[in-house]
Design a protein around this motif. Structure first.
Motif, PDB file in Angstrom:
ATOM      1  N   LEU A 120      10.717  24.193  38.370  1.00  0.00           N
ATOM      2  CA  LEU A 120      11.145  24.128  39.768  1.00  0.00           C
ATOM      3  C   LEU A 120       9.966  24.248  40.734  1.00  0.00           C
ATOM      4  CD1 LEU A 120      14.459  26.201  39.680  1.00  0.00           C
ATOM      5  CD2 LEU A 120      14.108  23.741  39.339  1.00  0.00           C
ATOM      6  N   ASP A 121       8.756  24.280  40.182  1.00  0.00           N
ATOM      7  CA  ASP A 121       7.535  24.329  40.983  1.00  0.00           C
ATOM      8  C   ASP A 121       7.582  25.461  42.009  1.00  0.00           C
ATOM      9  OD1 ASP A 121       4.961  23.493  41.624  1.00  0.00           O
ATOM     10  OD2 ASP A 121       5.667  22.102  43.170  1.00  0.00           O
ATOM     11  N   ILE A 122       7.880  26.659  41.509  1.00  0.00           N
ATOM     12  CA  ILE A 122       7.925  27.844  42.365  1.00  0.00           C
ATOM     13  C   ILE A 122       6.496  28.352  42.552  1.00  0.00           C
ATOM     14  CG2 ILE A 122       8.820  30.205  42.624  1.00  0.00           C
ATOM     15  CD1 ILE A 122      11.068  28.137  42.593  1.00  0.00           C
ATOM     16  N   ASP A 123       6.082  28.470  43.799  1.00  0.00           N
ATOM     17  CA  ASP A 123       4.753  28.987  44.118  1.00  0.00           C
ATOM     18  C   ASP A 123       4.577  30.362  43.475  1.00  0.00           C
ATOM     19  OD1 ASP A 123       3.316  30.923  46.309  1.00  0.00           O
ATOM     20  OD2 ASP A 123       2.330  28.967  46.166  1.00  0.00           O
ATOM     21  N   ARG A 124       3.406  30.600  42.874  1.00  0.00           N
ATOM     22  CA  ARG A 124       3.169  31.848  42.135  1.00  0.00           C
ATOM     23  C   ARG A 124       3.343  33.086  43.017  1.00  0.00           C
ATOM     24  NH1 ARG A 124       4.795  34.372  38.761  1.00  0.00           N
ATOM     25  NH2 ARG A 124       3.612  36.101  37.994  1.00  0.00           N
ATOM     26  N   LEU A 125       2.858  33.037  44.258  1.00  0.00           N
ATOM     27  CA  LEU A 125       2.987  34.171  45.165  1.00  0.00           C
ATOM     28  C   LEU A 125       4.460  34.418  45.519  1.00  0.00           C
ATOM     29  CD1 LEU A 125       1.442  36.332  46.676  1.00  0.00           C
ATOM     30  CD2 LEU A 125       1.160  34.726  48.565  1.00  0.00           C
ATOM     31  N   HIS A 126       5.194  33.346  45.763  1.00  0.00           N
ATOM     32  CA  HIS A 126       6.623  33.479  46.056  1.00  0.00           C
ATOM     33  C   HIS A 126       7.359  34.035  44.839  1.00  0.00           C
ATOM     34  CE1 HIS A 126       6.521  30.238  49.450  1.00  0.00           C
ATOM     35  NE2 HIS A 126       5.653  31.209  49.631  1.00  0.00           N
ATOM     36  N   ALA A 127       6.999  33.541  43.657  1.00  0.00           N
ATOM     37  CA  ALA A 127       7.624  34.027  42.421  1.00  0.00           C
ATOM     38  C   ALA A 127       7.381  35.523  42.243  1.00  0.00           C
ATOM     39  CB  ALA A 127       7.091  33.257  41.216  1.00  0.00           C
ATOM     40  N   ALA A 128       6.156  35.970  42.517  1.00  0.00           N
ATOM     41  CA  ALA A 128       5.835  37.391  42.373  1.00  0.00           C
ATOM     42  C   ALA A 128       6.678  38.239  43.325  1.00  0.00           C
ATOM     43  CB  ALA A 128       4.345  37.635  42.617  1.00  0.00           C
ATOM     44  N   ALA A 129       6.868  37.764  44.544  1.00  0.00           N
ATOM     45  CA  ALA A 129       7.689  38.494  45.513  1.00  0.00           C
ATOM     46  C   ALA A 129       9.151  38.541  45.066  1.00  0.00           C
ATOM     47  CB  ALA A 129       7.577  37.845  46.892  1.00  0.00           C
ATOM     48  N   ILE A 130       9.659  37.420  44.575  1.00  0.00           N
ATOM     49  CA  ILE A 130      11.039  37.370  44.080  1.00  0.00           C
ATOM     50  C   ILE A 130      11.207  38.323  42.892  1.00  0.00           C
ATOM     51  CG2 ILE A 130      12.720  35.879  42.901  1.00  0.00           C
ATOM     52  CD1 ILE A 130      11.551  33.545  44.675  1.00  0.00           C
ATOM     53  N   GLU A 131      10.249  38.302  41.975  1.00  0.00           N
ATOM     54  CA  GLU A 131      10.310  39.175  40.799  1.00  0.00           C
ATOM     55  C   GLU A 131      10.271  40.640  41.205  1.00  0.00           C
ATOM     56  OE1 GLU A 131       6.926  37.724  38.672  1.00  0.00           O
ATOM     57  OE2 GLU A 131       7.886  35.775  38.317  1.00  0.00           O
ATOM     58  N   ARG A 132       9.422  40.967  42.161  1.00  0.00           N
ATOM     59  CA  ARG A 132       9.308  42.363  42.617  1.00  0.00           C
ATOM     60  C   ARG A 132      10.624  42.814  43.258  1.00  0.00           C
ATOM     61  NH1 ARG A 132       8.954  46.884  41.650  1.00  0.00           N
ATOM     62  NH2 ARG A 132       8.330  48.382  43.208  1.00  0.00           N
ATOM     63  N   GLY A 133      11.248  41.945  44.025  1.00  0.00           N
ATOM     64  CA  GLY A 133      12.534  42.275  44.630  1.00  0.00           C
ATOM     65  C   GLY A 133      13.596  42.533  43.567  1.00  0.00           C
ATOM     66  N   ALA A 134      13.643  41.701  42.548  1.00  0.00           N
ATOM     67  CA  ALA A 134      14.610  41.893  41.455  1.00  0.00           C
ATOM     68  C   ALA A 134      14.346  43.217  40.745  1.00  0.00           C
ATOM     69  CB  ALA A 134      14.547  40.729  40.471  1.00  0.00           C
ATOM     70  N   ARG A 135      13.089  43.492  40.482  1.00  0.00           N
ATOM     71  CA  ARG A 135      12.727  44.746  39.798  1.00  0.00           C
ATOM     72  C   ARG A 135      13.182  45.940  40.640  1.00  0.00           C
ATOM     73  NH1 ARG A 135       8.062  42.873  37.987  1.00  0.00           N
ATOM     74  NH2 ARG A 135       6.987  43.285  39.936  1.00  0.00           N
ATOM     75  N   ALA A 136      12.913  45.887  41.950  1.00  0.00           N
ATOM     76  CA  ALA A 136      13.282  46.983  42.846  1.00  0.00           C
ATOM     77  C   ALA A 136      14.794  47.176  42.901  1.00  0.00           C
ATOM     78  CB  ALA A 136      12.738  46.719  44.257  1.00  0.00           C
ATOM     79  N   ARG A 137      15.546  46.088  42.912  1.00  0.00           N
ATOM     80  CA  ARG A 137      17.017  46.187  42.973  1.00  0.00           C
ATOM     81  C   ARG A 137      17.627  46.746  41.706  1.00  0.00           C
ATOM     82  NH1 ARG A 137      16.142  41.521  45.580  1.00  0.00           N
ATOM     83  NH2 ARG A 137      16.571  40.183  43.793  1.00  0.00           N
ATOM     84  N   HIS A 138      16.926  46.644  40.603  1.00  0.00           N
ATOM     85  CA  HIS A 138      17.533  47.014  39.313  1.00  0.00           C
ATOM     86  C   HIS A 138      16.915  48.259  38.671  1.00  0.00           C
ATOM     87  CE1 HIS A 138      18.886  42.891  39.925  1.00  0.00           C
ATOM     88  NE2 HIS A 138      19.966  43.311  39.324  1.00  0.00           N
TER      89      HIS A 138
END
Length: 141
Positions: A120-138
């Motif tokens: 899906l060509d997700i920008d690495r910086l955007h992916a890191a932010a999304i991953e961090r948000g998921a980690r924080a929520r769980h």
């Protein structure tokens, strides 16, 4: 592909299929992951007009594809053909939430997340932010 799909996948179908794929990626669909999928479908605005009766047929499509040698490639082809680019990061965020739902990321889940980022060509910086948000929520207390 499964003949039970009478029309191309909707954008919501694509999001659900990707969440199901994430849950099934480690050969075990955990209750926490299924609850996360149902919660997303039941509460997020992107699913406002989604017919929840589509969950089982979509799960069957994913399982049928996973049984094929190039099934993951076929799944990504369906997603790229039917999911608007503006929802690519949403798809990745939902996949991250499903992966994190049970409090543990398995190697197969990490590999699938990597594949989703690439496909899906997700920008690495955007992916890191999304991953961090998921980690924080769980996180658990």
């Amino acid at each position: 592909m499964n003949d039970q799909t009478p029309h191309p996948l909707s954008p919501q179908d694509c999001l659900v299929a990707l969440m199901i794929a994430m849950s099934a990626s480690d050969q075990s669909m955990r209750t926490s992951e299924l609850v996360k999928i149902q919660s997303a479908v039941g509460h997020l605005p992107v699913f406002a007009d989604f017919d929840e009766d589509r969950l089982k047929p979509l799960a069957q499509i994913v399982f049928d594809l996973f049984a094929e040698e190039d099934g993951l490639d076929a799944l990504f082809g369906l997603i790229r053909d039917n999911l608007p680019e503006r929802l690519f990061e949403t798809a990745y965020a939902l996949a991250c939430d499903v992966a994190a739902a049970d409090g543990h990321l398995y190697e197969t889940e990490l590999r699938l997340l990597e594949e989703i980022r690439y496909e899906l060509d997700i920008d690495r910086l955007h992916a890191a932010a999304i991953e961090r948000g998921a980690r924080a929520r769980h996180l658990s207390a």
